[in-house]
Scaffold this motif. Structure first.
Motif, PDB file in Angstrom:
ATOM      1  N   LYS A 168       3.200  -9.971   9.070  1.00  0.00           N
ATOM      2  CA  LYS A 168       2.695  -8.656   8.647  1.00  0.00           C
ATOM      3  C   LYS A 168       3.624  -7.556   9.129  1.00  0.00           C
ATOM      4  CE  LYS A 168      -2.081  -9.664   7.884  1.00  0.00           C
ATOM      5  NZ  LYS A 168      -3.466  -9.533   8.269  1.00  0.00           N
ATOM      6  N   LEU A 220     -10.354   8.556   6.017  1.00  0.00           N
ATOM      7  CA  LEU A 220     -11.134   7.542   5.295  1.00  0.00           C
ATOM      8  C   LEU A 220     -11.791   6.581   6.278  1.00  0.00           C
ATOM      9  CD1 LEU A 220      -8.767   6.753   2.277  1.00  0.00           C
ATOM     10  CD2 LEU A 220     -10.787   8.216   2.324  1.00  0.00           C
ATOM     11  N   GLU A 224     -15.793   6.094   6.988  1.00  0.00           N
ATOM     12  CA  GLU A 224     -16.433   4.797   6.836  1.00  0.00           C
ATOM     13  C   GLU A 224     -17.379   4.503   7.994  1.00  0.00           C
ATOM     14  OE1 GLU A 224     -13.963   1.163   5.879  1.00  0.00           O
ATOM     15  OE2 GLU A 224     -14.783   0.715   7.832  1.00  0.00           O
ATOM     16  N   VAL A 422      -4.524   5.835   1.004  1.00  0.00           N
ATOM     17  CA  VAL A 422      -5.287   4.618   0.699  1.00  0.00           C
ATOM     18  C   VAL A 422      -4.588   3.404   1.311  1.00  0.00           C
ATOM     19  CG1 VAL A 422      -6.146   3.150  -1.156  1.00  0.00           C
ATOM     20  CG2 VAL A 422      -6.208   5.626  -1.405  1.00  0.00           C
ATOM     21  N   TYR A 425      -5.300   3.215   4.950  1.00  0.00           N
ATOM     22  CA  TYR A 425      -6.659   2.709   5.180  1.00  0.00           C
ATOM     23  C   TYR A 425      -6.679   1.184   5.093  1.00  0.00           C
ATOM     24  CZ  TYR A 425     -11.531   1.695   3.831  1.00  0.00           C
ATOM     25  OH  TYR A 425     -12.781   1.172   3.747  1.00  0.00           O
ATOM     26  N   VAL A 426      -6.073   0.637   4.028  1.00  0.00           N
ATOM     27  CA  VAL A 426      -6.048  -0.817   3.848  1.00  0.00           C
ATOM     28  C   VAL A 426      -5.224  -1.487   4.953  1.00  0.00           C
ATOM     29  CG1 VAL A 426      -5.375  -2.668   2.280  1.00  0.00           C
ATOM     30  CG2 VAL A 426      -6.376  -0.591   1.366  1.00  0.00           C
ATOM     31  N   PHE A 427      -4.073  -0.881   5.274  1.00  0.00           N
ATOM     32  CA  PHE A 427      -3.202  -1.422   6.332  1.00  0.00           C
ATOM     33  C   PHE A 427      -3.952  -1.534   7.646  1.00  0.00           C
ATOM     34  CE2 PHE A 427       1.602  -1.320   5.751  1.00  0.00           C
ATOM     35  CZ  PHE A 427       1.511  -1.767   4.462  1.00  0.00           C
ATOM     36  N   LYS A 429      -7.123  -1.706   8.166  1.00  0.00           N
ATOM     37  CA  LYS A 429      -8.217  -2.672   8.135  1.00  0.00           C
ATOM     38  C   LYS A 429      -7.714  -4.110   8.139  1.00  0.00           C
ATOM     39  CE  LYS A 429     -12.153  -1.861   7.143  1.00  0.00           C
ATOM     40  NZ  LYS A 429     -13.509  -1.724   6.665  1.00  0.00           N
ATOM     41  N   LEU A 430      -6.525  -4.317   7.568  1.00  0.00           N
ATOM     42  CA  LEU A 430      -5.992  -5.677   7.548  1.00  0.00           C
ATOM     43  C   LEU A 430      -4.996  -5.905   8.686  1.00  0.00           C
ATOM     44  CD1 LEU A 430      -5.397  -6.308   3.733  1.00  0.00           C
ATOM     45  CD2 LEU A 430      -7.309  -7.031   5.140  1.00  0.00           C
ATOM     46  N   TYR A 432      -2.099  -4.536   9.366  1.00  0.00           N
ATOM     47  CA  TYR A 432      -0.659  -4.404   9.142  1.00  0.00           C
ATOM     48  C   TYR A 432      -0.238  -3.205   9.990  1.00  0.00           C
ATOM     49  CZ  TYR A 432      -0.335  -7.364   4.944  1.00  0.00           C
ATOM     50  OH  TYR A 432      -0.334  -8.408   4.069  1.00  0.00           O
TER      51      TYR A 432
END
Lengths: 507, 172
Positions: A168, A220, A224, A422, A425-427, A429-430, A432
């Motif tokens: 990652k 974000l 959440e 965005v 946010y995804v990074f 949460k996963l 990265y």
């Protein structure tokens, strides 16, 4: 001795009263950024960078670095009073800082946090003063291969030292390099990855990426969690400050150890976050009160704060001497230098003496000013945190949009910022990592050009990276870092096998 | 009561699991890496007479990215203990969209109205919709913040921001 003379000269540069004003403005804005959820040091500096375009480079960097100090200080306020670490490196401060606030000792915890931050930063600045000219002098003899080797070491150490999956880290880092490559290739003049669009000609500016990843992404994430701030009130008065100061000398070993850990982790790009955890862990292990850590021990505040600030400050050492930032915020500052036409690196110490020493002198003064500002304004900043999220969130988004637009005066950049938001946010949460992406985006062009120059010199032969002991040892170290996850796994297996054999023979 | 419980259960539903998202993101990265390699190949990833070509460095960047995203993809596809916890729960996802959608609209509005007016509308809408504030509290914030930005950027630091028809009407 020469360093001292230069430093005196640096203080002379600061004598312009406007610079002192910028210093106060910078610190105050920085604390504000550190306190506001979703605005951290890196994107705070990125947003405010365009404001300094009209200033002289020296004034501008003084203001920006003061924003950086302010943000470092601000993180402690939210950690102690609200149990919300404004910055990742203040997570360890919440362990003992917030319990202290719950016991009604918020003032004490904050004074301890600010004073130890000051102590850590101060030791790091002394280190920079005496070490930076030496490293810069040494680096003057570097060729393209050596520069690429040092950059390689920076990137490889992210892979080896990161707690995320090495793949990652690599993916995030390569995305940064790929985005940096978009646009005009400065060597051949060819267009890369623009696919015929004019907007992509500019490439991806890392400032936009930073604002999106760290600013919008953070909003974000905060949203959440449906965040509601419930904080402890802070009363700081001279009596509390003096009372705490009387206690602090007892913890000089913790503070010194924290600073050393911090300086080390700041210079090697380990960063402030692991430094603060490491220092907290060491203090817990070696302190007489170790067992009580986590229940509101003042020593548990001193340890992470000294380390975080020593790391945050010493991250500027490789930035100034080699052009390699040790942290995302240092990377943004480096971007600022590039915008003003200053090439960070060893030549800076020769060609821009006044600028460099003005900056170093401002680090001393900025930290003193910072300590004064935070000790006197805590209740004010704490009250900002009580403003509900539904008011503060749109304001932060507006500020981020303004910041993104002002980088190139391009509307498109605001949309790009949103996409990065965005992605951030995804990074997150996963898991990265974001730091290698940002650093690759900043250093991409520089790393590519030193690699290409090195290849030109050797006519494409990779052996140039082992052509002398210096470059050879740096590259070897870098490769060891890169494969560290594999190496450490192998060592652990070997140990387990030996341990197993020992256990069998004992039976 | 039962209605409330049902609502909460639905809020706790996963919109996507961690594994699904890991796979989707890894696929996306592999695609980006393929594009990078393709374009580097187009501009030349080898050695010209005057040195490395424009795609020389990015090609390897794309290659490393492709390989590492494939490893992530494979480890998630082949894992015997996949992470099937929720990446984001329905309730959380709705909250995120409640910020994201108005923000996208705000960015669109900047184009039409300029940043100051768009900011005023955005802040007012956000405070009214999510915060349920009375108009007496919304108005001062929604007016003063853009005004402060205007003074700071246009007047003090002389940095022009995108302006719309209203500012033009006022002579800016």
């Amino acid at each position: 001795m020469e360093a001292l003379m230069n430093l005196m000269h640096g203080f002379g540069v600061l004598a312009d009263p406007m610079n002192i004003v910028y210093m106060f403005v910078g610190i105050t804005l920085g604390v504000l950024i550190g306190v506001l959820p979703g605005l951290g040091g890196a994107n705070g500096v990125a947003i405010l960078l365009p404001l300094t375009f009209s200033m002289s480079p020296t004034s501008a960097i003084i203001m920006l670095s003061c924003i950086y100090w302010g943000a470092l200080f601000g993180g402690a306020i939210t950690s102690v009073l609200f149990n919300i670490p404004g910055e990742p490196w203040s997570v360890a401060t919440t362990f003992d800082g917030h319990p202290m606030a719950q016991q009604g000792r918020a003032g004490e915890a904050l004074t301890a946090a600010f004073t130890s931050s000051f102590f850590g930063a101060f030791l790091a600045v002394i280190l920079i003063t005496f070490l930076a000219p030496v490293i810069a002098g040494f680096a003057l003899r570097f060729g393209p291969a050596e520069f690429f080797a040092v950059q390689l070491l920076t990137f490889c150490s992210f892979v080896g030292m990161g707690k995320e999956s090495p793949f990652k880290v690599l993916t995030a880092m390569m995305l940064g390099f790929a985005l940096a490559a978009v646009g005009l290739d400065t060597v051949t003049g060819q267009l890369r990855m623009t696919f015929g669009t004019i907007e992509l000609l500019r490439g991806f500016d890392f400032l936009i990426a930073v604002i999106g990843l760290f600013g919008i992404g953070e909003i974000l994430l905060t949203m959440e969690e449906g965040l509601a701030f419930k904080g402890k009130s802070a009363r700081i008065n001279p009596a509390v400050v003096l009372h705490t100061w009387k206690q602090l000398p007892k913890y000089w070993i913790t503070a010194l150890r924290g600073s050393i850990v911090g300086c080390w982790m700041g210079i090697t790009p380990g960063g402030a976050t692991p430094a603060s955890f490491m220092s907290y862990g060491l203090a817990k292990r070696f302190s007489r009160n170790g067992a009580r850590f986590g229940t509101g021990e003042i020593e548990g505040v001193v340890a992470p704060e000294t380390a975080a600030h020593a790391a945050g400050t010493s991250a500027l050492l490789p930035m100034l001497t080699l052009g390699i930032p040790g942290s995302p915020t240092a990377a943004v500052l480096l971007g600022g230098l590039l915008i003003w036409g200053l090439q960070p690196g060893p030549l800076l110490f020769v060609e821009q003496k006044e600028f460099v020493w003005g900056l170093i002198a401002s680090m001393y003064l900025g930290n003193v000013v910072g300590l004064i500002v935070v000790l006197t304004t805590v209740p004010l900043f704490a009250s900002i945190l009580r403003i509900p999220f539904s008011i503060i969130a749109p304001i932060i988004i507006v500020i981020c949009a303004v910041g993104a637009y002002t980088v190139h005066n391009a509307f498109m950049d605001i949309a790009v910022m949103l996409v990065f938001g965005v992605l951030g946010y995804v990074f997150k949460k996963l898991s990265y990592p974001l730091a290698p992406l940002v650093l690759a985006l900043v250093l991409g062009d520089m790393a590519e050009s030193s690699f290409r120059q090195a290849m030109l010199l050797s006519q494409g032969d990779l052996a140039i990276f082992w052509s002398n002991p210096l470059v050879g040892s740096i590259v070897t170290l870098a490769l060891a870092m890169l494969f560290w996850p594999v190496i450490s796994l192998a060592i652990a297996r070997l140990r387990a096998r030996q341990g197993g054999k020992a256990a069998v023979s004992l039976k | 009561m039962s209605h409330q419980t049902n609502q909460r259960d639905r809020d706790g539903d996963a919109v996507a699991t961690h594994r699904t998202m890991e796979i989707a993101v890894a696929l996306l990265f592999a695609l980006v890496a393929a594009v990078v390699m393709y374009d580097s190949n187009r501009v030349g990833n080898g050695w010209a007479s005057d040195g490395p070509e424009a795609g020389y460095f990015p090609f390897y960047v794309g290659l490393i990215m492709f390989v590492s995203s494939c490893v992530i993809l494979a480890s998630n596809l082949l894992s015997r203990t996949p992470n099937t916890t929720a990446f984001v729960e329905r309730g959380q996802f709705i909250l995120v969209l409640k910020v994201l959608i108005p923000t996208v609209a705000f960015v669109g509005l900047i184009w039409v109205l300029g940043i100051y007016l768009a900011a005023a509308v955005f802040i007012a809408f956000f405070m009214y919709w999510l915060g349920r504030y009375p108009i007496t509290r919304i108005l001062p914030v929604a007016v003063l913040i853009p005004l402060a930005l205007f003074v700071m950027f246009e007047i003090w630091f002389l940095v022009p921001l995108p302006k719309g028809p209203v500012e033009t009407m006022l002579g800016y």
